[in-house]
Design a protein around this motif. Structure first.
Motif, PDB file in Angstrom:
ATOM      1  N   ALA A 160      64.088  13.252   5.400  1.00 51.38           N
ATOM      2  CA  ALA A 160      62.970  12.559   4.766  1.00 51.38           C
ATOM      3  C   ALA A 160      61.753  13.475   4.649  1.00 51.38           C
ATOM      4  O   ALA A 160      61.012  13.423   3.660  1.00 51.38           O
ATOM      5  CB  ALA A 160      62.614  11.300   5.554  1.00 51.38           C
ATOM      6  N   ARG A 161      61.561  14.329   5.641  1.00 53.72           N
ATOM      7  CA  ARG A 161      60.446  15.285   5.590  1.00 53.72           C
ATOM      8  C   ARG A 161      60.646  16.328   4.497  1.00 53.72           C
ATOM      9  O   ARG A 161      59.692  16.977   4.058  1.00 53.72           O
ATOM     10  CB  ARG A 161      60.274  15.977   6.951  1.00 53.72           C
TER      11      ARG A 161
ATOM     12  N   ILE B  14      66.533   8.317   1.537  1.00 51.30           N
ATOM     13  CA  ILE B  14      67.438   8.033   2.644  1.00 51.30           C
ATOM     14  C   ILE B  14      67.984   6.612   2.568  1.00 51.30           C
ATOM     15  O   ILE B  14      67.225   5.651   2.422  1.00 51.30           O
ATOM     16  CB  ILE B  14      66.720   8.198   4.006  1.00 51.30           C
ATOM     17  N   VAL B  15      69.296   6.500   2.684  1.00 55.06           N
ATOM     18  CA  VAL B  15      69.941   5.199   2.872  1.00 55.06           C
ATOM     19  C   VAL B  15      70.559   5.205   4.261  1.00 55.06           C
ATOM     20  O   VAL B  15      71.480   5.982   4.540  1.00 55.06           O
ATOM     21  CB  VAL B  15      71.029   4.927   1.816  1.00 55.06           C
ATOM     22  N   LEU B  16      70.015   4.379   5.139  1.00 52.73           N
ATOM     23  CA  LEU B  16      70.557   4.233   6.484  1.00 52.73           C
ATOM     24  C   LEU B  16      71.549   3.090   6.487  1.00 52.73           C
ATOM     25  O   LEU B  16      71.257   2.009   5.972  1.00 52.73           O
ATOM     26  CB  LEU B  16      69.442   3.921   7.491  1.00 52.73           C
TER      27      LEU B  16
ATOM     28  N   GLU C 290      60.458   5.950   7.492  1.00 48.03           N
ATOM     29  CA  GLU C 290      59.387   5.858   6.489  1.00 48.03           C
ATOM     30  C   GLU C 290      58.164   6.684   6.896  1.00 48.03           C
ATOM     31  O   GLU C 290      57.476   7.257   6.047  1.00 48.03           O
ATOM     32  CB  GLU C 290      58.992   4.400   6.271  1.00 48.03           C
ATOM     33  N   LYS C 291      57.902   6.774   8.196  1.00 45.67           N
ATOM     34  CA  LYS C 291      56.752   7.543   8.692  1.00 45.67           C
ATOM     35  C   LYS C 291      56.919   9.033   8.439  1.00 45.67           C
ATOM     36  O   LYS C 291      55.931   9.774   8.407  1.00 45.67           O
ATOM     37  CB  LYS C 291      56.559   7.289  10.185  1.00 45.67           C
TER      38      LYS C 291
ATOM     39  N   VAL D  41      63.164   5.016   1.494  1.00 50.88           N
ATOM     40  CA  VAL D  41      64.142   4.698   2.535  1.00 50.88           C
ATOM     41  C   VAL D  41      64.577   3.252   2.389  1.00 50.88           C
ATOM     42  O   VAL D  41      63.759   2.364   2.123  1.00 50.88           O
ATOM     43  CB  VAL D  41      63.551   4.876   3.952  1.00 50.88           C
ATOM     44  N   MET D  42      65.859   3.017   2.565  1.00 50.64           N
ATOM     45  CA  MET D  42      66.341   1.647   2.622  1.00 50.64           C
ATOM     46  C   MET D  42      67.489   1.553   3.611  1.00 50.64           C
ATOM     47  O   MET D  42      68.156   2.554   3.904  1.00 50.64           O
ATOM     48  CB  MET D  42      66.774   1.134   1.238  1.00 50.64           C
TER      49      MET D  42
END
Length: 271
Positions: free
Chosen positions: A28-29, A34-36, A53-54, A62-63
Motif C-alpha cells: 500500500a505504501r 489492496i484486496v484483503l 488504509e493508514k 483497500v477493500m
C-alpha cells in the motif's frame, strides 16, 4: 526503493493478520491497490482494512472480501469481485493456510489428511486457477505462494502439513514454466516460525503446558524443538513482507520458479 508497481492491484489471501497484513501495508505504501481476503471476514478483516488504509500512498485503495479458499465457489466469487472493482489482480500473495491435523501418523485419518490438503494445497490451486486468467488479460503478473521449512525439514507430528508445503513448491515451479512467456512469474517463500496467529496459538498451548509466559514458552520451544534456527527467535511478519514485496516488483523480473527461505537459518542443510 521504488518497486515500480504503483497503480497495480494485489490480492492477499490470509490478509487479516500476520505475514499477509504486513505485506499489504508494505505494498500500500508503494501505491498498490489492496484486496484483503480471509475465511471469516467480520471485525478482524474490517480492522485489517483500516490498518492498511493508514499506509496507503498515491491514491491506493483497500477493500476486504471474505472468502474460504477451500470452497471453489467462494474463490470464483472473489475473483469476480476483484475484476469488477479493479479490472483484475496483477499480484497474488497467497498466504492463507492452516497447520491442519497433527499427531502420530498412524492415528491420522483420511479425513484429517483431506481437510489439510483442501486448505493448504487445493486452496492454492483454486486461487491460481481463478486469477491466472486475470493476469493473462493484464499481460503482467506475480504470484507468491507460502511454503515452509517443513517442506525441507519435516516435523514428524505434522505429516499432512509437511506434504502440502512440499507440493506448493512443486506447484509453483510447474506454473512458472507454464506462464512465464506471458510475463507472469511464480515464486515461493518458505518461512520458519514467524509470529503469526498459527504460531501464537502453538505458544499459548506451550505456555499453558509449561506454566510460563508465552514469551518464555517461545524461547524454550525454539531451544528444544527448533534448534537449527540460528537466530534463536521467531521471525517477525515484516521481515517476511519486505521479501514478498520485492518479489512482487519490477526489480524481480528475472526471479521465476524460485523458493526463498525466510527462516533465520532453520533449515540445517545447505540445499
Amino acid at each position: 526503493m521504488d518497486l515500480k508497481i504503483k497503480g497495480k492491484t494485489a490480492l492477499i489471501t490470509g490478509g487479516d493478520s500476520g505475514m499477509g497484513l504486513e505485506t499489504a501495508k508494505f505494498l500500500a505504501r508503494e501505491g498498490v491497490n489492496i484486496v484483503l481476503s480471509d475465511e471469516s471476514g467480520g471485525k478482524e478483516l474490517d480492522t485489517a482494512v483500516k490498518q492498511v488504509e493508514k499506509d496507503c500512498q498515491f491514491g491506493a485503495k483497500v477493500m476486504g472480501i471474505a472468502a474460504d479458499v477451500s470452497k471453489n465457489k467462494q474463490v470464483l466469487a472473489l475473483a469476480d469481485k476483484v475484476e469488477k472493482e479493479f479490472g483484475g489482480a496483477h499480484i497474488i500473495f497467497h498466504a492463507a493456510g492452516a497447520r491442519g491435523a497433527a499427531g502420530d501418523f498412524l492415528e491420522l485419518t483420511d479425513e484429517d489428511w483431506m481437510k489439510t490438503i483442501d486448505v493448504d494445497l487445493m486452496g492454492a490451486v483454486r486461487v491460481a486457477r481463478a486469477f491466472v486468467p486475470q493476469m493473462q488479460n493484464l499481460k503482467w503478473g506475480r504470484m507468491i505462494m507460502v511454503a515452509s521449512e517443513n517442506a525441507f525439514q519435516p516435523y514428524v507430528e505434522e505429516s499432512p502439513y509437511n506434504a502440502c508445503k512440499a507440493a506448493i513448491i512443486n506447484l509453483s515451479k510447474c506454473l512458472s514454466r507454464s506462464y512465464s512467456k506471458e510475463n507472469i512469474l511464480f515464486n515461493v517463500i518458505s518461512p520458519a516460525f514467524i509470529e503469526t496467529p498459527m504460531t501464537d496459538a502453538m505458544m499459548e498451548e506451550e505456555a499453558e503446558k509449561r506454566n510460563v509466559s508465552e514469551e518464555e514458552a517461545a524461547k524454550q520451544f525454539v531451544k528444544e524443538n527448533r534448534p537449527h534456527i540460528a537466530m534463536q527467535r521467531r521471525g517477525r511478519p515484516e521481515e517476511v513482507a519486505s521479501t514478498v514485496a520485492f518479489l512482487c516488483s519490477e526489480h524481480a523480473s528475472y526471479i521465476n520458479g524460485a523458493n526463498i527461505r525466510i527462516d533465520g537459518g532453520a533449515v540445517e542443510s545447505a540445499f
